[in-house]
Design a protein around this motif. Sequence first.
Motif, PDB file in Angstrom:
ATOM      1  N   ASP A 187       0.522  -1.161  -0.006  1.00 38.96           N
ATOM      2  CA  ASP A 187      -0.314  -0.081  -0.067  1.00 38.96           C
ATOM      3  C   ASP A 187       1.458   1.114   0.057  1.00 38.96           C
ATOM      4  O   ASP A 187       0.651   2.873  -0.697  1.00 38.96           O
ATOM      5  CB  ASP A 187      -1.047  -0.076   1.038  1.00 38.96           C
ATOM      6  N   GLN A 246       2.376   1.501  -3.431  1.00 38.37           N
ATOM      7  CA  GLN A 246       1.574   2.011  -4.292  1.00 38.37           C
ATOM      8  C   GLN A 246       1.060   3.975  -3.797  1.00 38.37           C
ATOM      9  O   GLN A 246       0.688   4.388  -4.678  1.00 38.37           O
ATOM     10  CB  GLN A 246      -0.082   1.801  -4.868  1.00 38.37           C
ATOM     11  N   SER A 247       1.127   4.095  -2.980  1.00 37.09           N
ATOM     12  CA  SER A 247       0.705   5.635  -2.457  1.00 37.09           C
ATOM     13  C   SER A 247       2.050   6.888  -3.087  1.00 37.09           C
ATOM     14  O   SER A 247       1.397   7.745  -3.583  1.00 37.09           O
ATOM     15  CB  SER A 247       0.893   5.792  -0.958  1.00 37.09           C
ATOM     16  N   GLN A 277       4.208   5.780  -5.276  1.00 38.29           N
ATOM     17  CA  GLN A 277       4.330   5.551  -6.564  1.00 38.29           C
ATOM     18  C   GLN A 277       2.978   6.501  -7.277  1.00 38.29           C
ATOM     19  O   GLN A 277       3.330   7.466  -8.594  1.00 38.29           O
ATOM     20  CB  GLN A 277       3.887   4.525  -7.092  1.00 38.29           C
ATOM     21  N   SER A 278       2.387   6.702  -6.260  1.00 34.48           N
ATOM     22  CA  SER A 278       0.852   7.480  -7.295  1.00 34.48           C
ATOM     23  C   SER A 278       0.993   9.008  -6.785  1.00 34.48           C
ATOM     24  O   SER A 278       0.020   9.706  -7.917  1.00 34.48           O
ATOM     25  CB  SER A 278      -0.487   6.574  -6.968  1.00 34.48           C
ATOM     26  N   ASN A 279       1.332   9.190  -5.864  1.00 30.88           N
ATOM     27  CA  ASN A 279       1.638  11.201  -5.485  1.00 30.88           C
ATOM     28  C   ASN A 279       2.715  11.675  -6.339  1.00 30.88           C
ATOM     29  O   ASN A 279       3.532  10.775  -6.999  1.00 30.88           O
ATOM     30  CB  ASN A 279       2.383  10.746  -4.103  1.00 30.88           C
ATOM     31  N   ASP A 280       2.291  12.991  -6.632  1.00 32.39           N
ATOM     32  CA  ASP A 280       2.955  14.262  -7.441  1.00 32.39           C
ATOM     33  C   ASP A 280       3.573  14.751  -7.012  1.00 32.39           C
ATOM     34  O   ASP A 280       3.164  15.605  -5.737  1.00 32.39           O
ATOM     35  CB  ASP A 280       1.556  15.042  -8.063  1.00 32.39           C
TER      36      ASP A 280
END
Length: 193
Positions: free
Chosen positions: A38, A41-42, A44-47
């Motif tokens: 989790d 993924q957080s 990797q998906s954060n700007d």
Amino acid sequence: ALVCWGGVGSAKVMDVGKSIARSKIRVNIIFLCGRNQDLLQSVQSNDWGRIRVLAMGFTQDVSNYMQLSDFVVCKPGPGICSEAAVLHVPMIVEWSTFTLPQEVPVSRWVIERGLGLGFHSVQQIKARVEQMCELMGSDMSKVYGPTPFPGEGLEGVDRYPLANRALFEVPGILERVLSTHDYTPRGPHAAPK
């Protein structure tokens, strides 16, 4: 910077990364998220805006990522801190009321030996990153040894709690307990009668 919070990973890693990203100095980050999918993924998906980020799951190649980093932001685990010291990579380590009791001596060791800075809240990390970069100079790749800041970075933290003497106290305690109770060793390691 290398950000690592052990093999299990911790949600704190995300907060640490965001604090580093707010620094006035652009610092790219390698996140080692451990087995925490989790978290991976957080991250990797954060700007992350202007900084470059590499996020990895569990790896046994920590030393390789450490050698790519100018410094490490981590919990004061004995493994990662001793490895950073051997590789001459400065550290920013947590030392707070949430630090595990067995890791407090590691924090003290890092700071008193001049191997890094300490922080007691995530809100301090931005300032510690800027301080670290300033202490290391403009060419951070030229740092080959311990950085010159023993004792700095721990406002409000008792750096000299009573020395832990448990190692020396336990034999006496065991001797008193055994002498006051009828204790007869049993099993394969018992003394012959």
